[in-house]
Design a protein around this motif. Sequence first.
Motif, short mmCIF file in Angstrom:
data_model
loop_
_atom_site.label_atom_id
_atom_site.label_comp_id
_atom_site.label_asym_id
_atom_site.label_seq_id
_atom_site.Cartn_x
_atom_site.Cartn_y
_atom_site.Cartn_z
N VAL A 143 -5.75 5.73 0.80
CA VAL A 143 -4.87 4.56 0.81
C VAL A 143 -5.16 3.73 -0.44
CG1 VAL A 143 -4.24 2.43 2.00
CG2 VAL A 143 -4.73 4.50 3.32
N ILE A 144 -4.11 3.45 -1.20
CA ILE A 144 -4.26 2.62 -2.40
C ILE A 144 -3.25 1.48 -2.33
CG2 ILE A 144 -5.16 4.45 -3.90
CD1 ILE A 144 -2.32 4.87 -4.96
N TYR A 167 -7.80 3.37 -13.50
CA TYR A 167 -9.25 3.62 -13.40
C TYR A 167 -9.77 3.16 -12.05
CZ TYR A 167 -14.23 3.01 -13.63
OH TYR A 167 -15.55 3.06 -13.32
N LYS A 168 -9.33 2.01 -11.56
CA LYS A 168 -9.84 1.48 -10.29
C LYS A 168 -9.66 2.49 -9.16
CE LYS A 168 -10.27 -2.57 -12.39
NZ LYS A 168 -11.55 -3.20 -12.74
N PHE A 169 -8.44 3.06 -9.09
CA PHE A 169 -8.17 4.04 -8.04
C PHE A 169 -8.98 5.32 -8.26
CE2 PHE A 169 -3.73 1.99 -7.55
CZ PHE A 169 -4.22 1.06 -6.65
N ILE A 199 0.83 -1.21 0.00
CA ILE A 199 0.00 0.00 0.00
C ILE A 199 0.86 1.25 0.00
CG2 ILE A 199 -1.96 -1.09 1.17
CD1 ILE A 199 -1.04 0.30 3.75
N SER A 200 0.25 2.34 -0.41
CA SER A 200 0.89 3.65 -0.35
C SER A 200 -0.22 4.70 -0.41
CB SER A 200 1.88 3.82 -1.50
OG SER A 200 2.64 5.01 -1.35
N SER A 201 0.19 5.94 -0.69
CA SER A 201 -0.78 7.03 -0.79
C SER A 201 -0.22 8.09 -1.72
CB SER A 201 -1.05 7.64 0.59
OG SER A 201 -1.94 8.74 0.48
N ARG A 202 -1.11 8.76 -2.45
CA ARG A 202 -0.70 9.86 -3.32
C ARG A 202 -1.45 11.15 -2.98
NH1 ARG A 202 -0.05 7.48 -9.51
NH2 ARG A 202 1.51 5.87 -9.03
N THR A 203 -1.84 11.29 -1.74
CA THR A 203 -2.58 12.49 -1.34
C THR A 203 -1.67 13.70 -1.18
OG1 THR A 203 -2.34 11.98 1.01
CG2 THR A 203 -4.30 11.11 -0.13
#
Length: 549
Positions: free
Chosen positions: A244-245, A194-196, A121-125
């Motif tokens: 969270v993706i 697309y899913k994210f 997992i990670s994040s791009r916020t």
Amino acid sequence: MNKHPLLTLALLGLTLSACSKAPEPAASTALPDFQSEALAQHIRTLASDEFLGRQPGTEGETRTVHYLVEHFRQLGLQPGHAGSYTQAVPYMQVTNIGNPKVQLSGSPSGWQPEIGSDLVISSRTGQTQVTLEPSDIVFAGYGVEAPEYQWHDYAAFDATGKTVIVLVNDPGFASQDPALFKGPEMTYYGRWTYKFEECARQQAAACLIVHDTEAAGYGFAVAQNMMQRAQFDLADNSSEKTPVIGWLSSTGAEQLFASAGLNFQALKTAAHQPGFQAVPLTGHQLSASIELDVQTGRSDNVLASIPGSSRADEWIVVTAHWDHLGAIATEEGELAIYNGAIDNAGGVAALLEIAAKAQQQGGFERSVLFLVVTLEESGLLGTKHYAANPTVPLANIVANINIDALLPVPATRDVWIIGLGQSELDDVVRRQAARQGRVVAGNPEVEKGFFYRSDQFAFAQVGVPGLFMGPGTDSLSGGTAVGEAALQATQSRYHTPDDTFSEDWDFGAMLQDTQLHYGVLEELANSGQWPNWSKHSEFYQLGLQRRLP
């Protein structure tokens, strides 16, 4: 809030009329020859260890951009952006600090997903600390909302604040039903990007994609690398983001579902049936904490032009991405360099040699922009930035010819069009391939969604027809047995440190494909054609809004 990206894009085009198809051009002189050593010299340099895997924002980028700019300058091409050979692409770079902390509650057996092997997992916020409070877990099938296919995996539940688990690819691939989506051919709804995006539109707190090698088109190691290394986004990207993706391995998914008393394989089968409704993992919640290093910076697209002689305001854009995955330290303390010789030093080499040949020929009737883009490996970000900040009006761009991952395999009797049937550019390829004695075939790996994974897709999203080609597998030196074996040997290097240049490469197909790209460019740039999208293409409505010749 509009939740349908392709429908939204259709409203963004310029107010233009439908385009008419020009008559087929008359045959011209033979296609020019290209030299293997000229291609090899570019690849040898760009894929050398000195370029450190060409990761944006590193010394590898500095060396790459300098090489490209100096080469365009030496060729005598004009700067492509307000007197400069570069276009700045502001980016945000996000890297996990250590391993994220993940906790599954509600498991009767006490099973916990193992970070790295079961879950990444990670994040791009853009935040340096992201916390997922205990969140209910829901399986949402393929995570698709596609009104044109009468499909809505989110219809029966509210995803707000939940951890949503979805499958990679789309229902058509899973069912192999040609009447469902595009059957075995992946649509954009099947792509991880697309899913994210859809999870964000549904305001989920976390989105986890279940990996499957056949459905994704690559192994779990690719997903692991993507989440564990630096990730990029455009600095000015204001779109919603799921906090969270990440990805679940197939084994991890089976264990998680079993913990909730569910049969993952049975639900996976049910998910590609029309009318599927989301299934909660009752009593189970996921929480997580991710610490991230967030940096901002700029990378560069490199661009140069050859003005047209009689229709200089009409443009053909030729693209190739210069970036690759950089270098990472191994557990043994060594540096693993992802040189990206095939992906995409080879494509850049072909673009540079095509530019040299076009300049030697004195250019064409239409203008040509050679655009070598950054951050393709991070989601086509360099091309997306260009499409949002074009140096020439999008309405004046006739077509995009994209060159990505040309393969060092023996010469072939056929050529693939990735996305065959999408546009009238197919007809141009057929004519030019015939001049080589080759025939056009569709990419047999349609389930991998390659059309949506390279830079022509970013142009397609703004209505410009894009072309993506590659060698077939009918080898001149031994038929499909030789061709398929050569293809498999090159595919095994994809996104690994093994994608390196070798002096014993067979340049047969690469020379053919470079020549073919030149032929397509020459025809488009010396004719009045304005190719349309096919009526069954998801980009057809966008294409109707392009300019008349």
